[in-house]
Design an enzyme around this catalytic site. Structure first.
Site, PDB file in Angstrom:
ATOM      1  N   HIS A 197     -19.628  14.585  -3.714  1.00  0.00           N
ATOM      2  CA  HIS A 197     -20.404  13.702  -2.833  1.00  0.00           C
ATOM      3  C   HIS A 197     -19.667  13.486  -1.516  1.00  0.00           C
ATOM      4  O   HIS A 197     -20.253  13.562  -0.432  1.00  0.00           O
ATOM      5  CB  HIS A 197     -20.632  12.365  -3.557  1.00  0.00           C
ATOM      6  N   ASN A 198     -18.363  13.222  -1.588  1.00  0.00           N
ATOM      7  CA  ASN A 198     -17.577  12.999  -0.378  1.00  0.00           C
ATOM      8  C   ASN A 198     -17.489  14.260   0.465  1.00  0.00           C
ATOM      9  O   ASN A 198     -17.494  14.196   1.701  1.00  0.00           O
ATOM     10  CB  ASN A 198     -16.173  12.518  -0.745  1.00  0.00           C
ATOM     11  N   GLU A 231     -20.616  14.537   2.305  1.00  0.00           N
ATOM     12  CA  GLU A 231     -20.564  13.533   3.377  1.00  0.00           C
ATOM     13  C   GLU A 231     -19.821  14.078   4.593  1.00  0.00           C
ATOM     14  O   GLU A 231     -20.247  13.877   5.738  1.00  0.00           O
ATOM     15  CB  GLU A 231     -19.864  12.290   2.830  1.00  0.00           C
ATOM     16  N   LYS A 264     -18.301  12.286  -7.573  1.00  0.00           N
ATOM     17  CA  LYS A 264     -18.043  11.528  -6.343  1.00  0.00           C
ATOM     18  C   LYS A 264     -17.234  12.368  -5.349  1.00  0.00           C
ATOM     19  O   LYS A 264     -17.429  12.266  -4.134  1.00  0.00           O
ATOM     20  CB  LYS A 264     -17.294  10.238  -6.678  1.00  0.00           C
ATOM     21  N   SER A 300     -20.036   4.587  -4.417  1.00  0.00           N
ATOM     22  CA  SER A 300     -20.430   4.784  -3.027  1.00  0.00           C
ATOM     23  C   SER A 300     -21.282   3.608  -2.583  1.00  0.00           C
ATOM     24  O   SER A 300     -22.102   3.100  -3.345  1.00  0.00           O
ATOM     25  CB  SER A 300     -21.214   6.086  -2.871  1.00  0.00           C
TER      26      SER A 300
END
Length: 308
Positions: free
Chosen positions: A176-177, A180, A173, A121
């Site tokens: 995480h996305n 987001e 990740k 990221s």
């Protein structure tokens, strides 16, 4: 240390430059001769093929793969695994599905090659600010490649971490996305609500800039939002069409598989789907039903109204 980089596009190219600045040596291959030329200009050695890249590295080799997720990544990893030697390391820094990563790692291990998955990221500002990395796979391979991860991270001792076995880096990740997606949707809805209160004549750029200092909702995303609104307070040059790269879908899939509710992330993903529809059938059905059972007025396709 000397490493290989496959994929010298927007992300891979910037990451290569950051590693070169830190004193590492790079051998770069990309399908685009222009991308390779740019890397060479920055100080890297160019390769004309995957074979050429591998030949320019000494064992134990380390090759970072930064190409589009899916079949392209799978093909590149498969090809490199067949060319590399036992004890070498491949690092997939793209947004691959963690399940694909686990299968690819098992296959690479048959040749004695370690496949690390690095959730990456940082976006287009990573060259200057550094990248946040979550790494999965062999702990030994991670430690051998620690100089690369530390050079890419924002600072020594922060922004990079080994999080677990194969697939875990990409899983982290992925979540995480998903987070987001939810954060972006909350900002989008909040600013739209502010804009709708027309009698106050609110300056969205001013408000976004103000929130950046001391507010509990300050973040890098808010910084970016403030920057965009300062250029065009209504973002009139843009359309409301919003794509998704897959991470949000996989996060929602995981929430279903694990039985963990994720309503905010799911709603944010659905909002992106809706943004791509013009005059959706679902809306027309709702309008028709209100008219059918309640005699409520509807708006016709030509813009005219129709009453009971």
């Amino acid at each position: 240390m000397k490493f290989g980089m496959v994929g010298a596009g927007r992300m891979g190219g910037a990451m290569t430059q950051r590693l070169l600045r830190a004193g590492h040596e790079a051998v770069v291959f990309d399908q685009s001769p222009e991308a390779v030329a740019a890397a060479v200009e920055a100080g890297a050695t160019g390769a004309l093929s995957l074979e050429g890249l591998v030949e320019n590295l000494s064992a134990p080799r380390s090759v970072w793969v930064m190409v589009p997720a899916g079949e392209v990544t799978g093909s590149v990893i498969s090809s490199l695994s067949g060319m590399m030697s036992s004890g070498d390391t491949l690092i997939d820094g793209g947004n691959s599905n963690y399940k694909d990563t686990q299968a690819r790692a098992a296959k690479a291990a048959e040749a004695g090659v370690d496949l690390l998955d690095s959730g990456t990221s940082g976006g287009v500002l990573g060259l200057e600010n550094g990248y946040c990395l979550t790494i999965g796979g062999s702990r030994g391979a991670y430690e051998r490649n620690l100089p690369i991860f530390e050079a890419l991270a924002p600072g020594l001792g922060r922004g990079q971490a080994w999080v677990g076995p194969s697939g875990s880096g990409h899983f982290v990740k992925m979540v995480h996305n998903g987070i987001e997606y939810g954060l972006m949707q909350a900002y989008a809805e909040g600013f739209e609500l502010l804009s709708a209160k027309e009698e106050f004549g609110l300056d969205l750029g001013l408000i976004a800039e103000n929130w950046r200092s001391g507010s509990v909702i300050r973040s890098w995303l808010l910084d970016l939002c403030a920057s965009a609104l300062s250029d065009d307070g209504e973002l009139s040059s843009l359309s409301g069409y919003v794509e998704d790269s897959g991470g949000g879908r996989w996060t929602v899939d995981a929430s279903v598989e694990l039985g963990v509710p994720a309503p905010a992330i799911t709603a944010a993903l659905q909002a992106r789907f809706r943004s791509r529809q013009e005059n959706p059938l679902s809306g027309r059905i709702l309008s028709a039903l209100r008219n059918q059972f309640g005699g409520h007025s509807v708006r016709l396709a030509d813009g005219s109204g129709k009453g009971p």
